[in-house]
Motif scaffolding. Structure first.
Motif, PDB file in Angstrom:
ATOM      1  N   ILE A 277       0.872  -1.251   0.052  1.00  0.00           N
ATOM      2  CA  ILE A 277      -0.058   0.137   0.044  1.00  0.00           C
ATOM      3  C   ILE A 277       0.731   1.091  -0.154  1.00  0.00           C
ATOM      4  CG2 ILE A 277      -1.784   1.511   1.423  1.00  0.00           C
ATOM      5  CD1 ILE A 277      -2.841  -1.254   2.332  1.00  0.00           C
ATOM      6  N   ALA A 278       1.896   1.157   0.757  1.00  0.00           N
ATOM      7  CA  ALA A 278       3.024   2.520   0.882  1.00  0.00           C
ATOM      8  C   ALA A 278       3.561   2.471  -0.440  1.00  0.00           C
ATOM      9  CB  ALA A 278       3.946   2.083   1.983  1.00  0.00           C
ATOM     10  N   GLN A 279       3.934   1.448  -1.269  1.00  0.00           N
ATOM     11  CA  GLN A 279       4.529   1.771  -2.394  1.00  0.00           C
ATOM     12  C   GLN A 279       3.366   2.276  -3.592  1.00  0.00           C
ATOM     13  OE1 GLN A 279       6.305  -2.045  -3.824  1.00  0.00           O
ATOM     14  NE2 GLN A 279       6.991  -1.071  -5.692  1.00  0.00           N
ATOM     15  N   THR A 280       2.147   1.532  -3.433  1.00  0.00           N
ATOM     16  CA  THR A 280       1.097   1.793  -4.606  1.00  0.00           C
ATOM     17  C   THR A 280       0.514   3.155  -4.275  1.00  0.00           C
ATOM     18  OG1 THR A 280       0.748  -0.500  -4.638  1.00  0.00           O
ATOM     19  CG2 THR A 280      -0.723   1.241  -5.811  1.00  0.00           C
ATOM     20  N   LEU A 281       0.128   3.403  -3.158  1.00  0.00           N
ATOM     21  CA  LEU A 281      -0.617   4.637  -2.641  1.00  0.00           C
ATOM     22  C   LEU A 281       0.125   5.870  -2.005  1.00  0.00           C
ATOM     23  CD1 LEU A 281      -3.968   2.903  -1.793  1.00  0.00           C
ATOM     24  CD2 LEU A 281      -3.167   3.802  -4.015  1.00  0.00           C
ATOM     25  N   GLY A 282       1.268   5.443  -1.264  1.00  0.00           N
ATOM     26  CA  GLY A 282       2.001   6.300  -0.547  1.00  0.00           C
ATOM     27  C   GLY A 282       2.058   6.025   0.970  1.00  0.00           C
ATOM     28  N   PRO A 283       3.268   6.328   1.517  1.00  0.00           N
ATOM     29  CA  PRO A 283       3.093   6.053   3.169  1.00  0.00           C
ATOM     30  C   PRO A 283       2.097   6.570   3.890  1.00  0.00           C
ATOM     31  CG  PRO A 283       5.145   7.562   2.595  1.00  0.00           C
ATOM     32  CD  PRO A 283       4.408   7.469   1.028  1.00  0.00           C
ATOM     33  N   ALA A 284       1.678   7.947   3.666  1.00  0.00           N
ATOM     34  CA  ALA A 284       0.511   8.459   4.303  1.00  0.00           C
ATOM     35  C   ALA A 284      -0.685   7.631   4.305  1.00  0.00           C
ATOM     36  CB  ALA A 284       0.165   9.968   3.863  1.00  0.00           C
ATOM     37  N   VAL A 285      -1.108   7.123   3.106  1.00  0.00           N
ATOM     38  CA  VAL A 285      -2.270   6.200   3.015  1.00  0.00           C
ATOM     39  C   VAL A 285      -2.159   5.051   3.724  1.00  0.00           C
ATOM     40  CG1 VAL A 285      -3.634   4.856   1.548  1.00  0.00           C
ATOM     41  CG2 VAL A 285      -2.730   7.407   0.757  1.00  0.00           C
ATOM     42  N   ALA A 286      -0.972   4.429   3.674  1.00  0.00           N
ATOM     43  CA  ALA A 286      -0.515   2.999   4.281  1.00  0.00           C
ATOM     44  C   ALA A 286      -0.666   3.342   5.889  1.00  0.00           C
ATOM     45  CB  ALA A 286       0.880   2.729   3.943  1.00  0.00           C
ATOM     46  N   GLN A 287      -0.233   4.483   6.425  1.00  0.00           N
ATOM     47  CA  GLN A 287      -0.475   4.768   7.706  1.00  0.00           C
ATOM     48  C   GLN A 287      -1.824   5.119   8.356  1.00  0.00           C
ATOM     49  OE1 GLN A 287       1.808   8.377   9.087  1.00  0.00           O
ATOM     50  NE2 GLN A 287       1.246   7.844  11.085  1.00  0.00           N
ATOM     51  N   ARG A 288      -2.635   5.592   7.411  1.00  0.00           N
ATOM     52  CA  ARG A 288      -3.922   5.795   7.658  1.00  0.00           C
ATOM     53  C   ARG A 288      -4.649   4.528   7.739  1.00  0.00           C
ATOM     54  NH1 ARG A 288      -3.627  10.501   4.450  1.00  0.00           N
ATOM     55  NH2 ARG A 288      -4.988   9.197   2.693  1.00  0.00           N
ATOM     56  N   VAL A 289      -4.335   3.761   6.897  1.00  0.00           N
ATOM     57  CA  VAL A 289      -4.888   2.440   6.944  1.00  0.00           C
ATOM     58  C   VAL A 289      -4.640   1.470   8.026  1.00  0.00           C
ATOM     59  CG1 VAL A 289      -4.823   0.053   5.577  1.00  0.00           C
ATOM     60  CG2 VAL A 289      -4.990   2.409   4.190  1.00  0.00           C
ATOM     61  N   ALA A 290      -3.306   1.541   8.520  1.00  0.00           N
ATOM     62  CA  ALA A 290      -3.050   0.868   9.680  1.00  0.00           C
ATOM     63  C   ALA A 290      -3.695   1.337  10.877  1.00  0.00           C
ATOM     64  CB  ALA A 290      -1.397   1.187   9.605  1.00  0.00           C
ATOM     65  N   GLN A 291      -3.752   2.583  10.877  1.00  0.00           N
ATOM     66  CA  GLN A 291      -4.586   3.195  12.227  1.00  0.00           C
ATOM     67  C   GLN A 291      -5.820   2.738  12.021  1.00  0.00           C
ATOM     68  OE1 GLN A 291      -3.645   7.309  11.422  1.00  0.00           O
ATOM     69  NE2 GLN A 291      -1.858   7.285  12.714  1.00  0.00           N
ATOM     70  N   THR A 292      -6.511   2.615  10.967  1.00  0.00           N
ATOM     71  CA  THR A 292      -7.951   2.355  10.886  1.00  0.00           C
ATOM     72  C   THR A 292      -8.137   1.121  11.151  1.00  0.00           C
ATOM     73  OG1 THR A 292      -8.412   3.783   9.073  1.00  0.00           O
ATOM     74  CG2 THR A 292      -9.910   2.013   9.330  1.00  0.00           C
ATOM     75  N   ALA A 293      -7.309   0.107  10.611  1.00  0.00           N
ATOM     76  CA  ALA A 293      -7.198  -1.558  11.074  1.00  0.00           C
ATOM     77  C   ALA A 293      -7.113  -1.613  12.244  1.00  0.00           C
ATOM     78  CB  ALA A 293      -6.090  -2.207  10.255  1.00  0.00           C
ATOM     79  N   GLN A 294      -6.294  -0.890  12.899  1.00  0.00           N
ATOM     80  CA  GLN A 294      -6.175  -1.219  14.440  1.00  0.00           C
ATOM     81  C   GLN A 294      -6.994  -0.564  15.352  1.00  0.00           C
ATOM     82  OE1 GLN A 294      -2.255   0.698  15.467  1.00  0.00           O
ATOM     83  NE2 GLN A 294      -1.082  -0.520  13.881  1.00  0.00           N
ATOM     84  N   ALA A 295      -7.636   0.521  14.841  1.00  0.00           N
ATOM     85  CA  ALA A 295      -8.974   1.027  15.639  1.00  0.00           C
ATOM     86  C   ALA A 295     -10.126   0.132  15.559  1.00  0.00           C
ATOM     87  CB  ALA A 295      -9.349   2.443  15.029  1.00  0.00           C
ATOM     88  N   ASP A 296     -10.185  -0.514  14.434  1.00  0.00           N
ATOM     89  CA  ASP A 296     -11.111  -1.693  13.938  1.00  0.00           C
ATOM     90  C   ASP A 296     -11.061  -2.675  14.968  1.00  0.00           C
ATOM     91  OD1 ASP A 296     -13.960  -1.944  12.518  1.00  0.00           O
ATOM     92  OD2 ASP A 296     -12.692  -3.572  11.572  1.00  0.00           O
ATOM     93  N   GLN A 297      -9.791  -3.254  14.886  1.00  0.00           N
ATOM     94  CA  GLN A 297      -9.569  -4.293  15.823  1.00  0.00           C
ATOM     95  C   GLN A 297      -9.998  -4.234  17.420  1.00  0.00           C
ATOM     96  OE1 GLN A 297      -5.406  -5.188  14.880  1.00  0.00           O
ATOM     97  NE2 GLN A 297      -6.110  -6.563  13.187  1.00  0.00           N
ATOM     98  N   ALA A 298      -9.537  -2.903  17.916  1.00  0.00           N
ATOM     99  CA  ALA A 298      -9.887  -2.544  19.030  1.00  0.00           C
ATOM    100  C   ALA A 298     -11.448  -2.397  19.277  1.00  0.00           C
ATOM    101  CB  ALA A 298      -9.122  -1.178  19.434  1.00  0.00           C
ATOM    102  N   TRP A 299     -11.880  -1.859  18.407  1.00  0.00           N
ATOM    103  CA  TRP A 299     -13.549  -1.528  18.440  1.00  0.00           C
ATOM    104  C   TRP A 299     -14.354  -3.070  18.512  1.00  0.00           C
ATOM    105  CZ3 TRP A 299     -18.235  -3.189  16.817  1.00  0.00           C
ATOM    106  CH2 TRP A 299     -19.295  -2.225  17.049  1.00  0.00           C
TER     107      TRP A 299
END
Length: 354
Positions: A277-299
């Motif tokens: 994802i970082a390579q295709t869409l950029g590190p900023a998108v990859a970071q937001r995706v990681a945060q979204t995934a972690q938040a979803d797991q916590a929820w």
């Protein structure tokens, strides 16, 4: 929860990877939806809510400790949510803004839960509480009646025999029928709501007619692909500048979703997926995706804990009123944010039945 580690088992690794893709899709989807959905002006806490549950619920007026925000006792499905505020100007008159429609729609979500008479009582009581004999009170009460009349007329048209398509719309897209439906809705809104019709539906109607024009071009068999591309581009240029920018963002986000779909098919580990994802869409998108995934797991972890307590309440065989009150209290304790509580309530809809 922390980021996935390399020691994750194959099953959990795949589940985590799927969560990453879901989180990424949600991130892009939210941006896409934002272009098409009507822009709602908000005041104070989030006031949206989960769909109403069916079944009867007692309704009564409660003692009001903060009349400006609480008002009459709400039906069970609205418990724990914040009533939208009616906007008024310096003279106390109703401001012409979509927030008025938001106020009405908030209560309309209970129409399968309480009777029409109780719904009118609820809305008019809340209007009286919020506006307290200001000039806008009478206007808001009258406008509520006009809005209800519009919705009734619209429902009658939509359920008329001639309004029912002979074949599914998805297999036989009748653009002329869609055009007719849009025209009928506009006529009804003008008839019942007058100048408020544009306030309530103007932006929505503009977007729908634009989408219909795009459909006519995209599905026209007489046009070549090059002709369609040229005409669609010309149509896009008719939008205001800010909407053209939003449309370009929409197209970019659609490209991102297509890329994420391709990444998912590769069945990568979470670490590999993050790198891709970082390579295709950029590190900023990859970071937001990681945060979204972690938040979803916590929820999900929080919801699992909540569900165990919810099931214990359901097993007690309480009266519906007592059960709903305990569940509302449990949701407030488990999910301090209104949006999280509404999400839990929506997931509970198939479990909690009257």
């Amino acid at each position: 929860m922390g980021a996935p580690s390399s020691s994750t088992s194959p099953v959990n690794s795949r589940r985590t990877a799927t969560t990453w893709v879901i989180g990424a899709a949600a991130l892009c989807g939210a941006l896409i939806y934002g272009f098409h959905s009507r822009q709602v002006e908000t005041v104070g806490p989030d006031s949206s809510r989960a769909p109403a549950k069916t079944g009867a619920s007692p309704f009564s007026l409660a003692t009001i400790s903060d009349a400006s925000t609480i008002g009459p006792q709400l039906p069970a499905s609205l418990q724990g949510t914040t009533v939208p505020r009616l906007p008024i100007d310096d003279r106390g008159s109703l401001r012409k803004t979509k927030r008025v429609r938001d106020f009405y729609d908030y209560f309309l979500t209970t129409q399968n839960e309480i009777s029409p008479t109780a719904l009118d009582h609820l809305v008019n009581a809340q209007i009286a509480v919020q506006l307290e004999n200001r000039p806008g009170q009478r206007e808001a009460e009258q406008l509520w009646g006009r809005y209800r009349a519009y919705l009734t007329s619209l429902d009658q048209i939509q359920h008329a025999p001639q309004a029912q398509p002979s074949v599914p719309l998805v297999t036989n897209l009748d653009l002329d029928a869609i055009q007719l439906a849009l025209d009928q809705r506009t006529q009804l809104a003008d008839q019942h709501l007058g100048e408020w019709a544009t306030v309530f539906f103007g932006d929505d109607e503009q977007q729908q007619r634009f989408d219909l024009a795009r459909l006519r071009i995209s599905t026209d068999p007489r046009l070549s692909d090059a002709d369609k591309t040229r005409q669609l581009a010309a149509l896009d240029q008719t939008l205001p500048a800010d909407q053209q920018i939003a449309l370009q963002k929409l197209k970019l986000q659609q490209q991102h979703m297509d890329s994420l779909s391709q990444i998912e098919k590769q069945q990568l580990s979470p670490q590999e997926m993050q790198a891709q994802i970082a390579q295709t869409l950029g590190p900023a998108v990859a970071q937001r995706v990681a945060q979204t995934a972690q938040a979803d797991q916590a929820w999900n972890t929080t919801y699992a804990t909540y569900a165990k307590q919810r099931d214990r309440i359901l097993a007690e065989g309480l009266l519906p009123q007592d059960r709903d009150a305990q569940l509302a209290q449990l949701r407030q304790q488990s999910f301090p944010q209104d949006s999280d509580a509404r999400r839990a309530a929506a997931l509970d809809s198939d479990v909690v039945k009257n």
